[in-house]
Write a protein that holds these residues in place. Structure first.
Motif, PDB file in Angstrom:
ATOM      1  N   SER A  35      29.747  36.790  34.470  1.00 38.71           N
ATOM      2  CA  SER A  35      29.666  37.727  33.348  1.00 38.71           C
ATOM      3  C   SER A  35      28.591  38.795  33.523  1.00 38.71           C
ATOM      4  N   SER A  38      29.358  42.661  33.474  1.00 40.52           N
ATOM      5  CA  SER A  38      30.322  43.148  32.481  1.00 40.52           C
ATOM      6  C   SER A  38      29.805  44.316  31.656  1.00 40.52           C
ATOM      7  N   TYR A  64      33.735  49.086  32.971  1.00 40.59           N
ATOM      8  CA  TYR A  64      33.822  47.898  33.816  1.00 40.59           C
ATOM      9  C   TYR A  64      34.923  48.047  34.867  1.00 40.59           C
ATOM     10  N   TYR A  70      35.856  44.118  39.116  1.00 49.03           N
ATOM     11  CA  TYR A  70      37.094  44.155  38.331  1.00 49.03           C
ATOM     12  C   TYR A  70      38.306  44.156  39.252  1.00 49.03           C
ATOM     13  N   HIS A  74      39.229  40.515  38.696  1.00 48.68           N
ATOM     14  CA  HIS A  74      39.745  40.470  37.329  1.00 48.68           C
ATOM     15  C   HIS A  74      40.779  41.545  37.014  1.00 48.68           C
ATOM     16  N   PHE A  82      38.123  40.773  29.195  1.00 48.69           N
ATOM     17  CA  PHE A  82      36.828  41.432  29.317  1.00 48.69           C
ATOM     18  C   PHE A  82      35.872  40.962  28.222  1.00 48.69           C
ATOM     19  N   ILE A  85      34.047  37.637  29.035  1.00 48.54           N
ATOM     20  CA  ILE A  85      32.896  37.666  29.931  1.00 48.54           C
ATOM     21  C   ILE A  85      31.776  38.557  29.388  1.00 48.54           C
ATOM     22  N   PHE A  86      32.112  39.471  28.495  1.00 52.25           N
ATOM     23  CA  PHE A  86      31.117  40.390  27.939  1.00 52.25           C
ATOM     24  C   PHE A  86      30.067  39.645  27.119  1.00 52.25           C
ATOM     25  N   GLU A  89      26.875  37.974  28.776  1.00 50.14           N
ATOM     26  CA  GLU A  89      25.867  38.941  29.219  1.00 50.14           C
ATOM     27  C   GLU A  89      25.187  39.608  28.032  1.00 50.14           C
TER      28      GLU A  89
END
Length: 353
Positions: A35, A38, A64, A70, A74, A82, A85-86, A89
């Motif tokens: 993460s 992100s 991102y 990415y 991802h 997104f 994982i955001f 962080e």
């Protein structure tokens, strides 16, 4: 400083120390879940507020999508992916900003009410500056993961970020111990016995080993070395991996060769555990039962055994998020217990004579 002021201020510093432990735990989760990259911009003040509109989410997601992680890991996981994982962080960064407030606001009050000495006030303000610097180091680390072909931050910068956090943790915790338990007057000191002097030297050596082991652990995390050689105590049937010195020059193996990095971490952890347990065999008889030093050494013995077991468990389970985060955090706990024992050695009343 009045006794009740000592209790209040040391309690506040202990809270800050525990918050750093929380920061280390969140940082471990952020790293293990991928993460950390992100959030593409660094906003020290406005970053307190999370995205509040769909347009802002789309802006952050678009940023991102411009980095290699990415496209390599991802691509196509959408806005919902997104957002997952955001948050890790964002919480990591929010926790750091919150710690800054928990430090500077009470400190300003204590200075205004003249509850602390000028020297202590200056020292604590320096800690606030160092905390801000640590945020800057964190951003440099994150930015290193934006380079072409990269899906993670550079290991050296990860270790620098972790080391800076631990330096701040040690400084604040030592200050908290010193405020709560000031050094005894010189005239009340007793001459330490030979076993006590030997235990003191061994404890300082053990402290150095703990620090080296944590640094080696940082490189293990940064190079993802924990995901290889998931057997113990042998590595692919060998005590020392056959490709330990695969890179040239030799020192590159210590920071970039998966086999060497993991072996070094294992070796240092084992030396740390053996040193501390040997120290206990000497030190527990050298210090008065019930003293802070004696009790601290008992805690130290349990802490090093728990940390060693956590390390082996994390390796054998191939680094699940929960185990990796707990292992990383408990390393700081072990460091804190060792710091407590070293600080308590200033109390000569602990000697058994």
């Amino acid at each position: 400083m009045a006794p009740h002021h000592r209790r209040l201020i040391s309690g506040w510093l202990f809270v800050l120390s525990f918050m750093i432990l929380g920061m280390i735990a969140i940082g471990g989760i952020t790293r293990l879940t991928g993460s950390g990259l992100s959030i593409m911009d660094w906003q020290p003040v406005s970053g307190f507020i999370p995205p509040l509109s769909h347009a802002e989410w789309e802006r952050l997601f678009a940023l991102y999508q411009t980095i290699p992680q990415y496209h390599l890991q991802h691509e196509g996981f959408g806005l919902a992916g997104f957002q997952k994982i955001f948050w890790a962080e964002w919480i990591h960064r929010f926790w750091g900003r919150l710690m800054g407030l928990v430090l500077i606001l009470p400190l300003s009050l204590f200075i205004y009410k003249k509850m602390i000495t000028r020297a202590l006030g200056i020292r604590l303000f320096i800690f606030f500056i160092l905390g801000g610097l640590q945020g800057g180091i964190g951003w440099v680390m994150v930015a290193s993961g934006f380079r072409p072909g990269s899906t993670a931050v550079e290991p050296v910068k990860l270790v620098l970020h972790l080391s800076a956090a631990l330096i701040l943790y040690v400084a604040i915790l030592w200050t908290a111990f010193s405020v709560r338990w000031p050094a005894p007057a010189a005239e009340t000191s007793a001459e330490p016995s030979a076993p006590a002097r030997l235990a003191s030297v061994m404890l300082k050596f053990g402290m150095g080993l703990i620090c080296l082991t944590i640094i080696a652990g940082g490189f293990t995390a940064g190079t993802h070395a924990g995901f290889a050689y998931n057997t113990f105590p042998l590595m692919e049937g060998h005590l020392i991996p056959t490709n330990y010195s695969a890179l040239s020059p030799m020192w590159m193996n210590w920071i970039a060769n998966t086999a060497a990095v993991q072996f070094d971490h294992r070796l240092l952890a084992t030396l740390t555990a053996l040193t501390i347990l040997s120290t206990l065999a000497i030190g527990l008889k050298a210090f008065r039962v019930g003293s802070r030093t004696h009790n601290g050494m008992m805690l130290l013995g349990w802490a090093v055994l728990i940390q060693y077991a956590l390390g082996v468990t994390t390796l054998l389970l191939v680094v699940p998020v929960w185990a990796g985060a707990v292992h990383q955090t408990f390393a700081a706990v072990l460091l804190g217990v060792m710091l407590f024992v070293l600080h308590s050695l200033r109390d000569r009343q602990a000697l058994s004579g």
